[in-house]
Scaffold this active site. Sequence first.
Site, mmCIF file in Angstrom:
data_model
loop_
_atom_site.group_PDB
_atom_site.id
_atom_site.type_symbol
_atom_site.label_atom_id
_atom_site.label_comp_id
_atom_site.label_asym_id
_atom_site.label_seq_id
_atom_site.Cartn_x
_atom_site.Cartn_y
_atom_site.Cartn_z
ATOM 1 C CD GLU A 33 -2.531 -1.461 2.600
ATOM 2 O OE1 GLU A 33 -2.051 -0.999 3.653
ATOM 3 O OE2 GLU A 33 -3.636 -2.017 2.546
ATOM 4 C CB CYS A 75 -8.325 1.071 8.166
ATOM 5 S SG CYS A 75 -8.003 0.790 6.431
#
Lengths: 652, 652
Positions: free
Chosen positions: B317, B413
């Site tokens: 990421e 998240c």
Amino acid sequence: MNEEKYTKTVPMNQISIKDTFWSCYRELARTKIIPYQWEALNDRVPGAEPSHCINNFKIAAGLKEGKFEGFVFQDSDLAKWIEAAAFSLVWYPESTLEQTVDEAIDLIVSAQQEDGYLDTYYIINGLEDRWTNVTNNHEMYCAGHMLEAAVAYYHATGKRKLLDATIRFVDHIDQVFGPEEGKKKGYPGHEVLEMALMKLYEITKEEKHRKLAKYFIDQRGQSPLYFDEEAKANNTDPHWKDSYFKLQYYQAGLPVREQDKAEGHAVRAVYLYSGMADVVRETGDDGLYQSCQRIWDNMVHKRMYITGSIGSSSYGESFTFDYDLPNDTVYGETCASIGLVFFAHRMLQISPKSEYADVMEKALYNGIISGISLDGTKFFYVNPLEVLPEACEKDQLRRHVKPERQKWFGCACCPPNLARTVTSLSNYIYTKNEDTLFLHLYIGNESKLELNGIETTINMTSNYPWDGDISVEVSPVEAMEGSLAFRIPGWCRKYTVWKNDVPIVPDENILKDGYLYIQGKWEAGDLIKLHFEMPVQVISSNPRVRSNIGKVAVMRGPIVYCLEQEDNGAQLQQIRLPKDSQFTCHYEKDLLGGIVKLSSNGMILDNNGWEDNTLYRFYTEDTFTAKELTWIPYYAWANRTCGEMSVWIRTE
Amino acid sequence: MNEEKYTKTVPMNQISIKDTFWSCYRELARTKIIPYQWEALNDRVPGAEPSHCINNFKIAAGLKEGKFEGFVFQDSDLAKWIEAAAFSLVWYPESTLEQTVDEAIDLIVSAQQEDGYLDTYYIINGLEDRWTNVTNNHEMYCAGHMLEAAVAYYHATGKRKLLDATIRFVDHIDQVFGPEEGKKKGYPGHEVLEMALMKLYEITKEEKHRKLAKYFIDQRGQSPLYFDEEAKANNTDPHWKDSYFKLQYYQAGLPVREQDKAEGHAVRAVYLYSGMADVVRETGDDGLYQSCQRIWDNMVHKRMYITGSIGSSSYGESFTFDYDLPNDTVYGETCASIGLVFFAHRMLQISPKSEYADVMEKALYNGIISGISLDGTKFFYVNPLEVLPEACEKDQLRRHVKPERQKWFGCACCPPNLARTVTSLSNYIYTKNEDTLFLHLYIGNESKLELNGIETTINMTSNYPWDGDISVEVSPVEAMEGSLAFRIPGWCRKYTVWKNDVPIVPDENILKDGYLYIQGKWEAGDLIKLHFEMPVQVISSNPRVRSNIGKVAVMRGPIVYCLEQEDNGAQLQQIRLPKDSQFTCHYEKDLLGGIVKLSSNGMILDNNGWEDNTLYRFYTEDTFTAKELTWIPYYAWANRTCGEMSVWIRTE
């Protein structure tokens, strides 16, 4: 069905290649790759990871103590080496090499078990587990390569020791697998045994060999899915269960006759398709042939790079979906293009259509030999069509793409596959039936073969692929009635053919499926001259291919060209080829082993006031400056400095 | 250095947002996301994977038996929920919600250990292992979020229970980590505690809190590398050792003051940079500030998508390298753009330059709210700028890219991060110092604040982002001398400003760093009107960005537009926007929650005789047909049918 309608290859020992372009690759294989690999197999290459391959055989043969090491398919490395050596011995006899092969075969055979079983991984680790994980443990893959090696060595030398041993192994496999009650209903996790069995059948003509190949093909993907059952029995999850393709990774998600797309692991796929085509050729199975044709059409018309590379994705080294041909994240494994040649060559034997030979030629002159450096010491597994070296380092999605060829370490599939391909190149030049010789590839050679029962010498000379002038001298020992069918390459739009200096009018009577049939009486010294005009050609791809939209590629004859940073500077995406591009061609004997280099006018984006630290701004029309572009053959890229490369270039 | 030179945010409870565009998102957060998440935390959402979060706290508190379940950072979900709830309570008091939060806090505090430690994973699994894997086990990450929640809840309600508990936890951490002999030399594996400590410091003004934050920042990346040492002690390999970034995944490969590029995991990175900027603001540390500026410049000018998304790669990421901004394989996590807003907001407080607010606005109106469906029930973690649904399914490199927003499952998240961002939006509108109020975002609101010691009401009304007319009524309780500094948005090329209907000439005396300073005496009812011309703007990107070469994007005001298949058909790569494109704008109140839709002339590639099964052919010039194009705001894509989408469109 009538088997006679199919054409056959001309035995390798009847063909002697004399070709500037290819002789160099064949010599590299003979003098560098084959000796190097023998050292590697024996763990004698300083600084290289050990192969363990010969060592495993020694342990399996009881000649030394130790444990199995290396990949589960390590045996296949020795098999591929023997096959390449055998091919090489056909055209370049070397007693030392032959003796080395004989010793290797002695070792292999000494490891063989009473019941014919021959795979060092299980011989060393325990035979009780053999055939319990055919999905992943490559026993049949190793068997297939060993069989191919045995067949090649038998053809090269007449020696049967390895052949007989592998026949015993095949007989063992035949007792374990098959439709009969009590036999396992499995098939190879990694295909190759299918086509190997068909090669064996050509020698033995034993029905059981053909039958086993056909069984493996027909059983593949039948419900209940064997690989699923095997995973269940082993209490494991199928390896690709979370992937999109699942068992289609192995081309085993549904029966092959129901498959119509090239799917899954690309090398496995083309090896399977080759085996399928072999079975078609030897059985005339029309349903299976239709499947071959559907898959061929899908693969070649929707999933193949312009270089003959296949397999768009590094994940599973696999096909993805129609028109998905990214140039920078491509896998395009060298071995997959080699397998594509196998498949094309088999389709060609079933039906002499130039489309098959065109693809064979495309792969051979581009996506296959791009896999090897011009000095024969470094290799690409992955053959990208666009490279930015920084991305290969810093973007995980492109870390499988290397900007420089690598030394031969680790998984040794592509280098020996390249070796066996170039050493056996004569396989692909001709096919023939009783009275027609098909000339598929214009690789210079001298051959002695029979046409209509009459021994005929064919002497082909050319400077291919650098020009399109080919001479073919036909010398039967006595006057011979027959046909020579010359492929008109797909890239060629204008050509002239003469027989003994008399032009031949290529009308519909003698043109069929891309071949020009010249029929008649042939006498010693008859000369066919072909002139294929070979201008530079600008190529575009189907606009469904997103990565190539607005771009073109450049070809000349069968050769795909590219731009390299070395010649054209960095930031190749800023280059445009204008609509009115003019090319000049120049043969440079000292550049990249001797190539025709292209020069063209081009345009390069002006800076237009862009600062390095401005990322976005209001649009103003781009301006360009004229720039001469230098194009080199794609296969020869990455032989100078490490830099950017691109095949597809923006046009206006 | 003089702390006073920096500006500060205006406390949230002084600002009441009244804005059509944003009120809807805030209401979604308040009425849907926050209640939904509470159910999720309690494992009461039918069909959803259980969160285990509340359950873990109950077990840790000894209220029930059981084992820890969920991610190692599961505690942080409850913390983020409390923070969002706290923000919501500021502008929408709800006694039931407050009571629920109080009960949750009671539960949390009852799990706290004697020594202040508070992380359910180690409380349940054994405290003897705590602080042995700060690289990956998120104890300090959870502590950071819990601290942020405590601070927010304290500001919202004045209640100190959670604040006091987390201060005790911080004191515990302070005893374990630090430069003093005998303390561990570690720092958070996933940053956030740094900025949380600085928020705490703003309340406590206790030097030890600021010092601990600064220690974590300064210690990061110092040799010997703590994460390497920790891995050694644990007999494990560092998780990213085979990656390109190695410890820079955690921004811990070298000291932060030596870093000059945005690298590694994007969310971690921007959380760290935010903490660094906090320390700069509270200490005036110039060396650290230079590092913040270098990293900002690199990130925003070389590594940020036009939508304010960051993190080009799904692998880790993470950031990749300069100008590497692929539109289809992008990660662009919603949370990373949120963290970018945190960083921008802090840089803005240090130095009021419109560049920071421009980026904040860009992310908020584009790459952040693209993360949530218009009905508030589905979410994107990944925010692509180009989507082909088939590729998301069949190409592993794009399987992280979803063509449709997903229900909130698994790693939770982004949804709570979105909730806490929109509920705290008032944080980002203003900053101020003693005598100057900076107006960064034109979000309608009514505020009561002090300028030069005089209570002043600001009433801002606008129809932003759909038009650029903004009214700001300034009503001090008595005549007030001071400045209002209005951001001139980076997208705006022409504007007019009036004070009480008298045009103001924006000369260099009152223009600085992108702000228009209106200074003078203010009396109740003084009215500033701003008119930012908001034409459609065609944007190009730096030609080093390969994926955007030859393409343009379309913006109007701060809103980035896109083409969707729903409006424009499939094969969006075949569309071109001509040089002379003309746009019309139309507000459609019933489309996609009310948007300004754009229409323009465009061109679509003609078929030009391409057959589906032709992949390559000789180039002929492409022809195009005129086609009207329909553009919708990027953030609103994928709210109708599943189909292709593209932000960057080919131009002529």
